[in-house]
Motif scaffolding. Structure first.
Motif, PDB file in Angstrom:
ATOM      1  N   UNK A  71       0.739  -1.178  -0.099  1.00 59.44           N
ATOM      2  CA  UNK A  71      -0.105  -0.273   0.192  1.00 59.44           C
ATOM      3  C   UNK A  71       0.929   1.144  -0.019  1.00 59.44           C
ATOM      4  N   UNK A  72       0.281   2.467  -0.296  1.00 63.90           N
ATOM      5  CA  UNK A  72       0.782   3.595  -0.395  1.00 63.90           C
ATOM      6  C   UNK A  72       0.274   4.291   0.962  1.00 63.90           C
ATOM      7  N   UNK A  73       1.213   5.003   1.724  1.00 62.49           N
ATOM      8  CA  UNK A  73       0.792   5.589   3.110  1.00 62.49           C
ATOM      9  C   UNK A  73       1.601   7.048   3.177  1.00 62.49           C
ATOM     10  N   UNK A  74       0.550   8.076   3.506  1.00 63.92           N
ATOM     11  CA  UNK A  74       1.067   9.303   3.658  1.00 63.92           C
ATOM     12  C   UNK A  74       1.444   9.117   5.098  1.00 63.92           C
ATOM     13  N   UNK A  75       2.742   9.647   5.305  1.00 66.34           N
ATOM     14  CA  UNK A  75       3.381   9.299   6.773  1.00 66.34           C
ATOM     15  C   UNK A  75       3.123  10.332   7.616  1.00 66.34           C
ATOM     16  N   UNK A  76       2.716  11.698   7.324  1.00 65.36           N
ATOM     17  CA  UNK A  76       2.348  12.508   8.284  1.00 65.36           C
ATOM     18  C   UNK A  76       0.889  12.389   8.728  1.00 65.36           C
ATOM     19  N   UNK A  77      -0.106  11.749   8.008  1.00 65.13           N
ATOM     20  CA  UNK A  77      -1.478  11.384   8.807  1.00 65.13           C
ATOM     21  C   UNK A  77      -1.532  10.145   9.101  1.00 65.13           C
ATOM     22  N   UNK A  78      -0.688   9.019   8.434  1.00 66.13           N
ATOM     23  CA  UNK A  78      -0.518   7.671   8.743  1.00 66.13           C
ATOM     24  C   UNK A  78      -1.684   6.891   7.709  1.00 66.13           C
ATOM     25  N   UNK A  79      -2.531   7.840   7.001  1.00 67.71           N
ATOM     26  CA  UNK A  79      -3.502   7.183   6.216  1.00 67.71           C
ATOM     27  C   UNK A  79      -2.907   6.239   4.885  1.00 67.71           C
ATOM     28  N   UNK A  80      -3.491   5.055   4.714  1.00 68.86           N
ATOM     29  CA  UNK A  80      -3.027   4.173   3.606  1.00 68.86           C
ATOM     30  C   UNK A  80      -4.042   4.584   2.552  1.00 68.86           C
ATOM     31  N   UNK A  81      -3.718   5.297   1.414  1.00 71.14           N
ATOM     32  CA  UNK A  81      -4.736   5.970   0.481  1.00 71.14           C
ATOM     33  C   UNK A  81      -4.893   5.042  -0.823  1.00 71.14           C
ATOM     34  N   UNK A  82      -3.995   4.103  -0.875  1.00 69.34           N
ATOM     35  CA  UNK A  82      -4.061   3.396  -2.167  1.00 69.34           C
ATOM     36  C   UNK A  82      -3.350   1.815  -1.686  1.00 69.34           C
ATOM     37  N   UNK A  83      -4.142   0.945  -2.190  1.00 75.40           N
ATOM     38  CA  UNK A  83      -3.406  -0.536  -2.309  1.00 75.40           C
ATOM     39  C   UNK A  83      -2.824  -0.877  -3.668  1.00 75.40           C
ATOM     40  N   UNK A  84      -1.564  -1.138  -3.941  1.00 74.62           N
ATOM     41  CA  UNK A  84      -1.192  -1.038  -5.181  1.00 74.62           C
ATOM     42  C   UNK A  84      -1.366  -2.563  -5.685  1.00 74.62           C
ATOM     43  N   UNK A  85      -1.347  -3.653  -4.673  1.00 76.80           N
ATOM     44  CA  UNK A  85      -1.622  -5.004  -4.831  1.00 76.80           C
ATOM     45  C   UNK A  85      -1.936  -5.507  -3.417  1.00 76.80           C
ATOM     46  N   UNK A  86      -3.097  -6.383  -3.627  1.00 77.46           N
ATOM     47  CA  UNK A  86      -3.380  -7.123  -2.501  1.00 77.46           C
ATOM     48  C   UNK A  86      -3.352  -8.681  -2.406  1.00 77.46           C
ATOM     49  N   UNK A  87      -3.105  -9.251  -1.492  1.00 75.64           N
ATOM     50  CA  UNK A  87      -2.931 -10.684  -1.559  1.00 75.64           C
ATOM     51  C   UNK A  87      -4.250 -11.412  -1.511  1.00 75.64           C
ATOM     52  N   UNK A  88      -4.303 -12.626  -2.040  1.00 75.22           N
ATOM     53  CA  UNK A  88      -5.768 -13.136  -1.902  1.00 75.22           C
ATOM     54  C   UNK A  88      -6.498 -13.135  -0.714  1.00 75.22           C
ATOM     55  N   UNK A  89      -5.857 -13.401   0.452  1.00 74.86           N
ATOM     56  CA  UNK A  89      -6.452 -13.407   1.793  1.00 74.86           C
ATOM     57  C   UNK A  89      -6.898 -12.243   1.995  1.00 74.86           C
ATOM     58  N   UNK A  90      -6.397 -11.251   1.537  1.00 75.96           N
ATOM     59  CA  UNK A  90      -7.094  -9.641   1.945  1.00 75.96           C
ATOM     60  C   UNK A  90      -7.813  -8.974   0.941  1.00 75.96           C
ATOM     61  N   UNK A  91      -7.838  -9.579  -0.074  1.00 76.77           N
ATOM     62  CA  UNK A  91      -8.436  -9.058  -1.393  1.00 76.77           C
ATOM     63  C   UNK A  91      -9.946  -8.525  -1.052  1.00 76.77           C
ATOM     64  N   UNK A  92     -10.727  -9.401  -0.312  1.00 76.57           N
ATOM     65  CA  UNK A  92     -12.074  -8.963  -0.227  1.00 76.57           C
ATOM     66  C   UNK A  92     -12.094  -7.753   1.076  1.00 76.57           C
ATOM     67  N   UNK A  93     -11.033  -7.338   1.517  1.00 75.81           N
ATOM     68  CA  UNK A  93     -11.262  -6.512   2.668  1.00 75.81           C
ATOM     69  C   UNK A  93     -10.338  -5.106   2.610  1.00 75.81           C
ATOM     70  N   UNK A  94      -9.175  -5.229   2.303  1.00 75.63           N
ATOM     71  CA  UNK A  94      -8.245  -4.276   2.266  1.00 75.63           C
ATOM     72  C   UNK A  94      -8.407  -2.923   1.966  1.00 75.63           C
TER      73      UNK A  94
END
Length: 228
Positions: A135-158
């Protein structure tokens, strides 16, 4: 008249509540209408975001950014082509918590959608190791604003849900962010996460990689994989 939609983000979590008109502008079918959408969910429909750092600054409580406006290009669907939207947003410290309220305006008939950002397309196409989610994270806020790729086990959630982090592990994650903000290139931590209080905690190994020269908004890649 141009089509206009309304959207409101929670400034702490990045979760957005969208009116039906905004959902339609994004091109989401009625069957996929949700009561709330995460930043990565919305980002998955965008292939060009002008001044994304300026938008992320609205979520930063220590920065005096109260208004922002910019354009995004939507990747399109099987039934609708690419579109060009203008977003105007402002912070609003309402009683229930800080919010960011915005208007989405379809400007495609005035300015057709520009080409997709090649760097973003390439980043999402890079192959990753089996089982890893990045994922891409903005360090100042801690927000993950984009998942570049997700593993199968997390695909339905992340992309559609912000994971809950175990309270005992929050300090370890905070320390990783602090190290990167101080100039460290990488940081690692093992932590537990879940997507519902009905779920068991899942332990993952996380690695943060700082992206240098990311202007005035420090950014990082977060790589997580099931522990063990």
């Amino acid at each position: 008249m141009p089509l206009v939609g309304t959207i409101e983000w929670n400034a702490l979590t990045g979760v957005a509540h969208m009116a039906a008109d905004a959902e339609a502008l994004i091109g989401l079918p009625a069957s996929e209408t949700l009561s709330a959408r995460t930043l990565p969910d919305l980002m998955s429909h965008v292939d060009r975001w002008d001044d994304r750092h300026g938008f992320l600054a609205l979520f930063d409580p220590v920065r005096d950014s109260r208004r922002w406006s910019g354009n995004i290009a939507l990747s399109g669907t099987e039934t609708r082509g690419r579109r060009h939207l203008h977003i105007a947003a402002t912070t609003d410290p309402i009683n229930t918590g800080p919010a960011i309220r915005g208007l989405l305006v379809d400007i495609s008939f005035i300015e057709p959608a520009p080409p997709a950002d090649v760097g973003s397309l390439a980043l999402h196409a890079v192959p990753t190791s089996l089982g890893h989610s990045i994922g891409m994270i903005d360090l100042q806020t801690g927000l993950i604003y984009d998942w570049i790729t997700v593993a199968t086990t997390f695909a339905d959630h992340l992309r559609r849900s912000n994971p809950e982090i175990h309270p005992d592990d929050l300090s370890a994650i905070g320390q990783c962010r602090l190290e990167l903000l101080r100039g460290t290139s990488t940081a690692t931590a093992t932590f537990r996460m879940r997507f519902s209080n009905r779920d068991d905690w899942t332990t993952v190994d996380g690695c943060w990689l700082a992206l240098r020269n990311s202007e005035d908004r420090p950014q990082a890649l977060l790589d997580i994989v099931l522990s063990g």
